[in-house]
Design a protein around this motif. Structure first.
Motif, mmCIF file in Angstrom:
data_model
loop_
_atom_site.group_PDB
_atom_site.id
_atom_site.type_symbol
_atom_site.label_atom_id
_atom_site.label_comp_id
_atom_site.label_asym_id
_atom_site.label_seq_id
_atom_site.Cartn_x
_atom_site.Cartn_y
_atom_site.Cartn_z
ATOM 1 N N SER A 201 0.837 -1.208 0.000
ATOM 2 C CA SER A 201 0.000 0.000 0.000
ATOM 3 C C SER A 201 0.865 1.248 0.000
ATOM 4 C CB SER A 201 -0.891 0.033 1.250
ATOM 5 O OG SER A 201 -1.783 -1.028 1.249
ATOM 6 N N LYS A 202 0.403 2.282 -0.698
ATOM 7 C CA LYS A 202 1.080 3.573 -0.665
ATOM 8 C C LYS A 202 0.859 4.194 0.712
ATOM 9 C CE LYS A 202 2.813 4.207 -4.784
ATOM 10 N NZ LYS A 202 4.173 4.664 -5.030
ATOM 11 N N ILE A 203 1.889 4.821 1.261
ATOM 12 C CA ILE A 203 1.816 5.415 2.595
ATOM 13 C C ILE A 203 1.738 6.927 2.436
ATOM 14 C CG2 ILE A 203 2.940 5.629 4.825
ATOM 15 C CD1 ILE A 203 4.412 2.968 4.095
ATOM 16 N N ILE A 204 0.550 7.484 2.699
ATOM 17 C CA ILE A 204 0.312 8.916 2.550
ATOM 18 C C ILE A 204 -0.251 9.459 3.855
ATOM 19 C CG2 ILE A 204 -0.938 10.686 1.256
ATOM 20 C CD1 ILE A 204 -1.093 8.642 -1.044
ATOM 21 N N GLN A 205 0.469 10.384 4.480
ATOM 22 C CA GLN A 205 0.040 11.048 5.717
ATOM 23 C C GLN A 205 -0.504 10.048 6.727
ATOM 24 O OE1 GLN A 205 -2.561 14.291 4.755
ATOM 25 N NE2 GLN A 205 -0.983 15.391 3.671
ATOM 26 N N SER A 206 0.258 9.020 7.015
ATOM 27 C CA SER A 206 -0.164 7.970 7.940
ATOM 28 C C SER A 206 0.582 8.094 9.263
ATOM 29 C CB SER A 206 0.108 6.596 7.327
ATOM 30 O OG SER A 206 -0.140 5.591 8.270
ATOM 31 N N PRO A 207 -0.144 8.275 10.366
ATOM 32 C CA PRO A 207 0.520 8.370 11.670
ATOM 33 C C PRO A 207 1.094 7.029 12.131
ATOM 34 C CG PRO A 207 -1.854 8.435 11.945
ATOM 35 C CD PRO A 207 -1.588 8.473 10.467
ATOM 36 N N THR A 208 0.736 5.928 11.474
ATOM 37 C CA THR A 208 1.262 4.619 11.853
ATOM 38 C C THR A 208 2.446 4.199 10.984
ATOM 39 O OG1 THR A 208 -0.335 3.480 10.431
ATOM 40 C CG2 THR A 208 -0.979 3.841 12.728
ATOM 41 N N HIS A 209 2.886 5.077 10.098
ATOM 42 C CA HIS A 209 4.020 4.818 9.188
ATOM 43 C C HIS A 209 5.279 4.565 10.008
ATOM 44 C CE1 HIS A 209 6.819 6.759 5.923
ATOM 45 N NE2 HIS A 209 7.017 5.453 6.026
ATOM 46 N N ARG A 210 5.960 3.472 9.702
ATOM 47 C CA ARG A 210 7.212 3.129 10.372
ATOM 48 C C ARG A 210 8.294 2.941 9.316
ATOM 49 N NH1 ARG A 210 4.680 5.000 13.777
ATOM 50 N NH2 ARG A 210 3.729 3.971 15.545
ATOM 51 N N VAL A 211 9.511 3.374 9.640
ATOM 52 C CA VAL A 211 10.649 3.213 8.744
ATOM 53 C C VAL A 211 11.713 2.426 9.495
ATOM 54 C CG1 VAL A 211 12.422 4.390 7.400
ATOM 55 C CG2 VAL A 211 10.167 5.422 7.634
ATOM 56 N N VAL A 212 12.204 1.371 8.870
ATOM 57 C CA VAL A 212 13.264 0.555 9.450
ATOM 58 C C VAL A 212 14.492 0.718 8.555
ATOM 59 C CG1 VAL A 212 13.992 -1.788 10.025
ATOM 60 C CG2 VAL A 212 11.617 -1.089 10.418
ATOM 61 N N THR A 213 15.611 1.080 9.174
ATOM 62 C CA THR A 213 16.852 1.279 8.438
ATOM 63 C C THR A 213 17.888 0.287 8.945
ATOM 64 O OG1 THR A 213 16.323 3.621 8.218
ATOM 65 C CG2 THR A 213 18.605 2.979 7.805
ATOM 66 N N ARG A 214 18.554 -0.370 8.012
ATOM 67 C CA ARG A 214 19.598 -1.340 8.349
ATOM 68 C C ARG A 214 20.819 -1.053 7.467
ATOM 69 N NH1 ARG A 214 14.925 -5.049 7.984
ATOM 70 N NH2 ARG A 214 14.510 -5.820 10.063
ATOM 71 N N VAL A 215 21.984 -1.460 7.955
ATOM 72 C CA VAL A 215 23.196 -1.405 7.148
ATOM 73 C C VAL A 215 23.590 -2.840 6.837
ATOM 74 C CG1 VAL A 215 25.606 -0.690 7.053
ATOM 75 C CG2 VAL A 215 23.936 0.750 8.220
ATOM 76 N N ARG B 242 19.984 0.228 3.890
ATOM 77 C CA ARG B 242 18.714 -0.302 3.356
ATOM 78 C C ARG B 242 17.577 0.264 4.207
ATOM 79 N NH1 ARG B 242 20.567 -2.692 -1.199
ATOM 80 N NH2 ARG B 242 22.237 -4.122 -0.741
ATOM 81 N N THR B 243 16.583 0.834 3.552
ATOM 82 C CA THR B 243 15.436 1.419 4.242
ATOM 83 C C THR B 243 14.170 0.748 3.767
ATOM 84 O OG1 THR B 243 16.593 3.542 4.329
ATOM 85 C CG2 THR B 243 14.237 3.578 4.742
ATOM 86 N N GLN B 244 13.315 0.358 4.726
ATOM 87 C CA GLN B 244 12.015 -0.214 4.405
ATOM 88 C C GLN B 244 10.943 0.605 5.106
ATOM 89 O OE1 GLN B 244 12.784 -4.316 5.791
ATOM 90 N NE2 GLN B 244 12.199 -4.918 3.726
ATOM 91 N N HIS B 245 9.855 0.843 4.390
ATOM 92 C CA HIS B 245 8.717 1.571 4.937
ATOM 93 C C HIS B 245 7.595 0.581 5.208
ATOM 94 C CE1 HIS B 245 10.178 5.654 3.888
ATOM 95 N NE2 HIS B 245 10.886 4.958 3.007
ATOM 96 N N PHE B 246 6.879 0.791 6.312
ATOM 97 C CA PHE B 246 5.739 -0.047 6.680
ATOM 98 C C PHE B 246 4.580 0.860 7.057
ATOM 99 C CE2 PHE B 246 9.556 -2.493 7.580
ATOM 100 C CZ PHE B 246 9.282 -3.682 6.938
ATOM 101 N N CYS B 247 3.358 0.467 6.668
ATOM 102 C CA CYS B 247 2.196 1.311 6.941
ATOM 103 C C CYS B 247 1.675 1.154 8.370
ATOM 104 C CB CYS B 247 1.081 1.043 5.926
ATOM 105 S SG CYS B 247 0.439 -0.627 5.950
#
Length: 62
Positions: A25-39, A45-50
């Motif tokens: 799903s596209k993440i637009i103005q979502s207060p539950t949006h989470r970003v996980v960053t790993r090396v 590497r960055t992953q977005h989650f809704c």
């Protein structure tokens, strides 16, 4: 791609919005949006989650 550190209410259209790594799903103005960053191998590497539920699902796949 939108800067993942930008403010939540910032205008982001669907074309530029990140997609959830778990459900797609596209993440637009979502207060539950989470970003996980790993090396991995010296590369960031960055992953977005809704939501936390999708983040949990995405972590299970890793």
């Amino acid at each position: 791609m939108v800067d993942p550190t930008s403010d939540l209410g910032e205008d982001v259209d669907e074309d530029n919005a990140p997609s959830c790594a778990a459900c797609g799903s596209k993440i637009i103005q979502s207060p539950t949006h989470r970003v996980v960053t790993r090396v991995e191998d010296g590369t960031v590497r960055t992953q977005h989650f809704c939501s936390d539920a999708c983040r949990t699902d995405g972590d299970a796949d890793a």
